[in-house]
Design an enzyme around this catalytic site. Structure first.
Site, PDB file in Angstrom:
ATOM      1  CG  ASP A  27      -1.802  -1.495   1.141  1.00 23.69           C
ATOM      2  OD1 ASP A  27      -1.791  -1.942  -0.068  1.00 23.69           O
ATOM      3  OD2 ASP A  27      -2.167  -2.328   1.919  1.00 23.69           O
ATOM      4  CE  LYS A  39       2.836  -1.881  -4.684  1.00 29.14           C
ATOM      5  NZ  LYS A  39       2.735  -2.159  -3.655  1.00 29.14           N
ATOM      6  N   GLY A  84      -4.982  -4.661  -4.567  1.00 23.94           N
ATOM      7  CA  GLY A  84      -6.033  -3.532  -4.865  1.00 23.94           C
ATOM      8  C   GLY A  84      -5.372  -2.433  -4.851  1.00 23.94           C
ATOM      9  CG  HIS A  85      -3.652  -0.740  -7.948  1.00 23.42           C
ATOM     10  ND1 HIS A  85      -2.672  -1.944  -7.434  1.00 23.42           N
ATOM     11  CD2 HIS A  85      -3.028  -0.259  -8.874  1.00 23.42           C
ATOM     12  CE1 HIS A  85      -2.232  -2.333  -8.727  1.00 23.42           C
ATOM     13  NE2 HIS A  85      -2.865  -1.308  -9.153  1.00 23.42           N
ATOM     14  CD  GLN A  88       0.777  -9.247  -2.859  1.00 24.81           C
ATOM     15  OE1 GLN A  88       1.290  -8.917  -3.637  1.00 24.81           O
ATOM     16  NE2 GLN A  88      -0.241  -8.505  -3.414  1.00 24.81           N
ATOM     17  NE  ARG A 145      -7.719  -6.826   6.366  1.00 22.40           N
ATOM     18  CZ  ARG A 145      -7.020  -7.963   6.108  1.00 22.40           C
ATOM     19  NH1 ARG A 145      -6.249  -8.805   7.034  1.00 22.40           N
ATOM     20  NH2 ARG A 145      -5.845  -7.981   5.182  1.00 22.40           N
ATOM     21  N   GLY A 195      -0.457  14.194  -4.154  1.00 25.92           N
ATOM     22  CA  GLY A 195      -1.514  13.598  -4.257  1.00 25.92           C
ATOM     23  C   GLY A 195      -2.484  12.173  -5.206  1.00 25.92           C
TER      24      GLY A 195
HETATM   25  P1  IMP Z   1      -2.289 -12.059   1.823  1.00 25.95           P
HETATM   26  O1  IMP Z   1      -1.271 -12.245   0.737  1.00 25.95           O
HETATM   27  O2  IMP Z   1      -3.574 -12.722   1.158  1.00 25.95           O
HETATM   28  O3  IMP Z   1      -1.720 -14.110   2.403  1.00 25.95           O
HETATM   29  O4  IMP Z   1      -1.624 -11.788   2.958  1.00 25.95           O
HETATM   30  C1  IMP Z   1      -0.843 -12.146   3.850  1.00 25.95           C
HETATM   31  C2  IMP Z   1      -0.918 -10.762   4.928  1.00 25.95           C
HETATM   32  O5  IMP Z   1      -0.222 -10.198   3.634  1.00 25.95           O
HETATM   33  C3  IMP Z   1      -1.904  -9.555   5.419  1.00 25.95           C
HETATM   34  O6  IMP Z   1      -0.239  -9.173   6.607  1.00 25.95           O
HETATM   35  C4  IMP Z   1      -2.763  -9.342   4.901  1.00 25.95           C
HETATM   36  O7  IMP Z   1      -2.858  -8.291   4.866  1.00 25.95           O
HETATM   37  C5  IMP Z   1      -1.036  -8.811   3.315  1.00 25.95           C
HETATM   38  N1  IMP Z   1      -1.087  -7.991   2.335  1.00 25.95           N
HETATM   39  C6  IMP Z   1      -1.394  -9.262   1.144  1.00 25.95           C
HETATM   40  N2  IMP Z   1      -1.635  -8.212   0.422  1.00 25.95           N
HETATM   41  C7  IMP Z   1      -1.132  -7.137   0.942  1.00 25.95           C
HETATM   42  C8  IMP Z   1      -1.370  -5.234  -0.346  1.00 25.95           C
HETATM   43  O8  IMP Z   1      -1.580  -5.948  -1.336  1.00 25.95           O
HETATM   44  N3  IMP Z   1      -1.343  -4.541   0.620  1.00 25.95           N
HETATM   45  C9  IMP Z   1      -0.868  -5.081   1.743  1.00 25.95           C
HETATM   46  N4  IMP Z   1      -1.367  -5.593   2.953  1.00 25.95           N
HETATM   47  C10 IMP Z   1      -0.877  -7.028   1.917  1.00 25.95           C
END
Ligand code: IMP
Length: 418
Positions: free
Chosen positions: A13, A16, A40-41, A216, A295, A407
């Site tokens: 987050d 990117k 997700g973005h 990620q 969340r 921004g």
């Molecule tokens: P998973 O990738 O769904 O298995 O989640 C594993 C960990 O990575 C958890 O703490 C998620 O909240 C975090 N996570 C996975 N994808 C993202 C993302 O795109 N942004 C932020 N955290 C992520």
């Protein structure tokens, strides 16, 4: 010939997508190499909102080729839904979207397995996005997983799917029905199936510019992140090479994206986390709620110790610092410059979660600024204290800042000229 890798360098987050979108104007190809719909973005362009989970955001540029590499895991139904929504918004995928036939498949069974982990793991829960990512990657490693190209071979698919259920000791709800649904989704996705690694290498050799879009962040890397509170893929520079089949020596430049502060969703250690009114203010100003799960994100000060670790791990050439505008109005800003444990200063970053949870951060305190930064387009127009903040970040991380985002909009970007 050139390739540019853009990576999130904390816990995801980092903004990117905004940076990829900004730099995408110069790219012939944008490629995703790991992760799946856990990313997700949203990109806002001329008032229109586009939502991405698996599709590379380069698709917004009408001539850019987009690649989903072998190192990703794809939920075929989710991807079809995402593509249909983008098609409705006028995006044309024809002849420029390529999905590697070796990408892993995320099936409904994987989402179910992911959803149950919180209960099963109890206190050590990871807080995943629930998108089936971990179970799908685990199945790839266990060699019982299905791959995207399997959808085109019905008999093989039937046999593989039956063995997958058997591996998990589960009864398929209705195998015939599931195979029918998979055949339908394949009809939609088939035109985009490709041997994407070869295509990408040929593009590079033909002199096209390639942008690798990380998902990620480095501290969520399966191997180098805050294990076990990590995702299930390699989010670092090396992941780009493995996840797309691209020779490491062709990775020409890497930009690391960091927020001007730090956020984390899900569980796991976070040394600079804050819980006070400042955290509330940053969460509200930065709209810090997960794009995939909604969340609230955990908030903390910029951690230069962790940032230096991720910069070094990825061999960063430059930094992109995002959301600087969110810090406007805070009287005091802090940057973590060291970790202390039981009265001793640690030599640098430390990977063990138990130590990360116990350590005391040492902070550098800096004055804030009040001005709204959203309209500023050059470094010298920033308030003096904002420039001092940027200087402190790049001095501590030991990598120059090349881009500063002030921004959401593509235009709200400062290019730091040297
Ligand atoms: P998973 O990738 O769904 O298995 O989640 C594993 C960990 O990575 C958890 O703490 C998620 O909240 C975090 N996570 C996975 N994808 C993202 C993302 O795109 N942004 C932020 N955290 C992520």
């Amino acid at each position: 010939m050139s390739s540019l890798t853009v990576l999130g360098c904390m816990w995801g987050d980092e903004g990117k997508a905004k940076i990829v979108d900004f730099l995408g104007a110069n790219a012939d190809v944008v490629a995703r190499f790991q992760g799946g719909a856990n990313a997700g973005h949203t990109i806002v362009l001329e008032g229109n909102k586009y939502v991405f989970h698996t599709v590379p955001s380069g698709i917004l540029y009408p001539k850019t080729k987009c690649v989903i590499g072998a190192g990703t895991v794809i939920d075929p139904y989710g991807l079809r839904g995402e593509m249909r929504a983008l098609m409705k918004q006028g995006i044309d995928f024809g002849g420029r979207m390529f999905i590697d036939v070796r990408a892993g498949l995320v099936l409904p069974l994987h989402k179910e397995l992911d959803g149950s982990t919180e209960e099963e793991l109890g206190a050590s829960k990871i807080g995943t996005t629930g998108k089936g990512i971990g179970p799908a990657y685990s199945d790839q490693a266990a060699r019982c997983g299905l791959r995207f190209g399997d959808l085109g071979h019905p008999d093989w698919l039937k046999q593989r799917l039956a063995s997958l259920y058997a591996y998990h000791d589960l009864e398929p709800r209705d195998l015939t029905c599931e195979l029918k649904e998979l055949a339908e989704v394949w009809e939609f996705l088939k035109p985009f199936a490709a041997q994407a690694d070869e295509l990408l290498r040929n593009c590079y050799l033909a002199g096209e510019s390639i942008l690798f879009e990380g998902a990620q962040g480095t501290l969520l890397d399966l191997t180098y992140g805050t294990y076990p509170y990590v995702t299930s893929s390699n989010t670092t520079t090396g992941g780009a090479s493995i996840g797309i089949g691209f020779p490491p020596r062709w990775l020409d430049k890497t930009i690391g994206v960091y927020k001007a502060y730090v956020t984390r969703v899900g569980e796991g250690p976070f040394p600079t986390e804050i819980f006070d009114e400042t955290a509330e203010q940053i969460r509200a100003m930065g709209n810090e709620f997960g794009a995939t799960t909604g969340r609230p994100r955990r908030i903390g000060w910029f951690d230069a110790v962790a940032a230096k670790y991720t910069a070094s791990l990825n061999g960063l050439d430059a930094l992109a610092l995002t959301l600087l505008d969110v810090l406007s109005g805070l009287p005091e800003l802090k940057i973590c410059t060291g970790y202390w444990l039981d009265g001793n200063k640690l030599p640098g970053y430390t990977p063990h979660p138990l130590i990360l949870e116990r350590l005391e951060p040492e902070y550098l305190s800096l004055p804030g600024w009040d001005a709204d930064l959203g309209k500023i387009r050059s470094l010298h127009r920033l308030p003096k204290t904002a420039k001092e903040y940027l200087e402190a970040v790049q001095d501590l991380v030991e990598v120059p800042i090349e881009l500063v985002s002030v921004g959401k909009d593509r235009t709200q970007t400062i290019v730091v000229k040297r």
